[in-house]
Design an enzyme around this catalytic site. Structure first.
Site, PDB file in Angstrom:
ATOM      1  N   HIS A  67       0.055  10.092  -1.413  1.00 57.82           N
ATOM      2  CA  HIS A  67      -1.063  11.033  -1.356  1.00 57.82           C
ATOM      3  C   HIS A  67      -0.923  12.085  -2.463  1.00 57.82           C
ATOM      4  O   HIS A  67      -1.907  12.451  -3.116  1.00 57.82           O
ATOM      5  CB  HIS A  67      -1.088  11.767  -0.016  1.00 57.82           C
ATOM      6  CG  HIS A  67      -1.224  10.896   1.191  1.00 57.82           C
ATOM      7  ND1 HIS A  67      -0.180  10.676   2.056  1.00 57.82           N
ATOM      8  CD2 HIS A  67      -2.277  10.193   1.675  1.00 57.82           C
ATOM      9  CE1 HIS A  67      -0.592   9.885   3.048  1.00 57.82           C
ATOM     10  NE2 HIS A  67      -1.850   9.561   2.837  1.00 57.82           N
ATOM     11  N   ASP A  78      -4.554   0.700  -0.651  1.00 55.64           N
ATOM     12  CA  ASP A  78      -5.604   0.156   0.219  1.00 55.64           C
ATOM     13  C   ASP A  78      -6.672  -0.459  -0.683  1.00 55.64           C
ATOM     14  O   ASP A  78      -7.776   0.079  -0.830  1.00 55.64           O
ATOM     15  CB  ASP A  78      -6.181   1.264   1.087  1.00 55.64           C
ATOM     16  CG  ASP A  78      -5.118   1.870   1.988  1.00 55.64           C
ATOM     17  OD1 ASP A  78      -4.914   1.350   3.082  1.00 55.64           O
ATOM     18  OD2 ASP A  78      -4.455   2.838   1.557  1.00 55.64           O
ATOM     19  N   GLN A 103     -10.164  -1.276   0.640  1.00 52.40           N
ATOM     20  CA  GLN A 103     -10.916  -0.030   0.837  1.00 52.40           C
ATOM     21  C   GLN A 103     -11.477   0.483  -0.485  1.00 52.40           C
ATOM     22  O   GLN A 103     -12.645   0.885  -0.575  1.00 52.40           O
ATOM     23  CB  GLN A 103      -9.988   1.009   1.460  1.00 52.40           C
ATOM     24  CG  GLN A 103     -10.512   2.426   1.470  1.00 52.40           C
ATOM     25  CD  GLN A 103      -9.574   3.351   2.225  1.00 52.40           C
ATOM     26  OE1 GLN A 103      -9.529   3.343   3.441  1.00 52.40           O
ATOM     27  NE2 GLN A 103      -8.805   4.156   1.508  1.00 52.40           N
TER      28      GLN A 103
HETATM   29  P1  AMP Z   1      -4.304   7.374   4.286  1.00 52.97           P
HETATM   30  O1  AMP Z   1      -3.886   8.758   4.632  1.00 52.97           O
HETATM   31  O2  AMP Z   1      -3.279   6.336   4.615  1.00 52.97           O
HETATM   32  O3  AMP Z   1      -5.686   7.034   4.779  1.00 52.97           O
HETATM   33  O4  AMP Z   1      -4.408   7.313   2.699  1.00 52.97           O
HETATM   34  C1  AMP Z   1      -5.222   8.219   2.000  1.00 52.97           C
HETATM   35  C2  AMP Z   1      -5.300   7.782   0.576  1.00 52.97           C
HETATM   36  O5  AMP Z   1      -4.001   7.753   0.000  1.00 52.97           O
HETATM   37  C3  AMP Z   1      -5.888   6.356   0.405  1.00 52.97           C
HETATM   38  O6  AMP Z   1      -6.754   6.351  -0.704  1.00 52.97           O
HETATM   39  C4  AMP Z   1      -4.651   5.542   0.181  1.00 52.97           C
HETATM   40  O7  AMP Z   1      -4.899   4.357  -0.561  1.00 52.97           O
HETATM   41  C5  AMP Z   1      -3.781   6.499  -0.605  1.00 52.97           C
HETATM   42  N1  AMP Z   1      -2.387   6.090  -0.480  1.00 52.97           N
HETATM   43  C6  AMP Z   1      -1.684   5.881   0.660  1.00 52.97           C
HETATM   44  N2  AMP Z   1      -0.443   5.425   0.374  1.00 52.97           N
HETATM   45  C7  AMP Z   1      -0.363   5.352  -0.968  1.00 52.97           C
HETATM   46  C8  AMP Z   1       0.661   4.935  -1.883  1.00 52.97           C
HETATM   47  N3  AMP Z   1       1.857   4.524  -1.462  1.00 52.97           N
HETATM   48  N4  AMP Z   1       0.386   4.988  -3.199  1.00 52.97           N
HETATM   49  C9  AMP Z   1      -0.825   5.401  -3.648  1.00 52.97           C
HETATM   50  N5  AMP Z   1      -1.829   5.792  -2.847  1.00 52.97           N
HETATM   51  C10 AMP Z   1      -1.606   5.770  -1.519  1.00 52.97           C
END
Ligand code: AMP
Length: 288
Positions: free
Chosen positions: A37, A150, A153
């Protein structure tokens, strides 16, 4: 940094920033923030005058048997991280602030939402598209940042923005990993120590898939079989899917002759993990 629980408070600030001609970057998250994030928030910080992070565990993207109740939360730590990167506003609404009792409007992207994770999570992407639409409207952001972690998504949100003429730029950001290759995820905290070690099998298998592509293999089924076999060599791992799809339509391909996404979803014990790589012009890309 402003902490906003109400939509009206976000809108008040947005109105003021817009009046001053400032650009706004939005990073939608479900909180329990980690370096993945943080990389999105940093990029948003570089590219915009004001940065909004939404921190909201969106109930309508969880199926009835999924982990909504147990999803990890630590809002104070999230605030500290956002502040340290220089976010201007963190939006942390209660579910009832986002969804009134008589809420009836949903946004969805057909076809792209049906395969990969959509197969085992049939309502998930409609929930995502709906909350993302609300966040776009509330924040009036110029740019929104999504992780390749994701990938489905990201593809769906990009298509929604194009199809429905949203006035926003979608920025894709590379996957941030632990030192041993495991993609960072809020859900990694569910893993026991033993499962955490075994979870590296996803990245190891995908690395082999990447190598095959780099070495010129174009038979998608051969690559899928190799990756699946490596994952299944780990007794704790149970494959949900291993697929190669074209990166635009997310439909299965037999031959690699254009941009593709190789994506996996695997249960390690009871924890469902996802990972992927994207290939464009025979090059495994870091940025999408
Ligand atoms: P989430 O809180 O899991 O819904 O993720 C929020 C955003 O952070 C989404 O756009 C995810 O794709 C991105 N995200 C989560 N984990 C990672 C990661 N390891 N590397 C890059 N982006 C991430």
């Amino acid at each position: 940094m402003i902490i906003a629980k109400e939509i009206s408070k976000v809108k008040e600030n947005v109105r003021e920033w817009k009046k001053q001609g400032l650009s706004i970057g939005l990073v939608p998250t479900m909180g329990y923030l980690h370096e993945g994030h943080a990389s999105l928030i940093k990029k948003a910080r570089e590219e915009n005058d004001r940065v909004i992070v939404s921190d909201f565990v969106n109930p309508i993207q969880f199926g009835p048997k999924e982990d909504l109740a147990t999803y990890p939360r630590d809002f104070d730590a999230d605030c500290r991280l956002c502040e340290s990167i220089g976010a201007d506003l963190i939006f942390n609404p209660e579910p009832c602030e986002m969804y009134e009792d008589d809420f009836h409007s949903y946004v969805g992207v057909n076809t792209l939402s049906e395969g990969l994770c959509g197969k085992s999570r049939p309502i998930h992407f409609n929930g995502v598209c709906t909350v993302v639409t609300k966040l776009f409207n509330i924040t009036e952001a110029d740019r929104a940042y999504f992780g390749q972690k994701d990938a489905q998504q990201l593809a769906i949100v990009r298509r929604m923005v194009r199809d429905l003429n949203y006035n926003i730029q979608i920025v894709g950001c590379p996957i941030i990993r632990e030192a041993d290759g495991l993609a960072k995820s809020s859900r990694n905290t569910y893993l026991s120590e033993n499962e955490r070690q075994k979870a590296t099998i996803l990245h190891k298998a995908l690395e082999q898939g990447e190598k095959m592509v780099r070495d010129g293999e174009t038979d998608a089924n051969k690559i899928v079989k190799t990756v699946r076999d490596i994952i299944e060599s780990e007794p704790l791992a149970k494959v949900d899917y291993v697929e190669i799809v074209d990166w635009n339509e997310l439909q299965k391909v037999d031959k690699i002759d254009g941009p593709i996404l190789m994506a996996v979803a695997v249960y390690i014990g009871k924890v469902r993990l996802i990972d992927n790589f994207i290939v464009e012009n025979s090059i495994v890309i870091e940025m999408v």
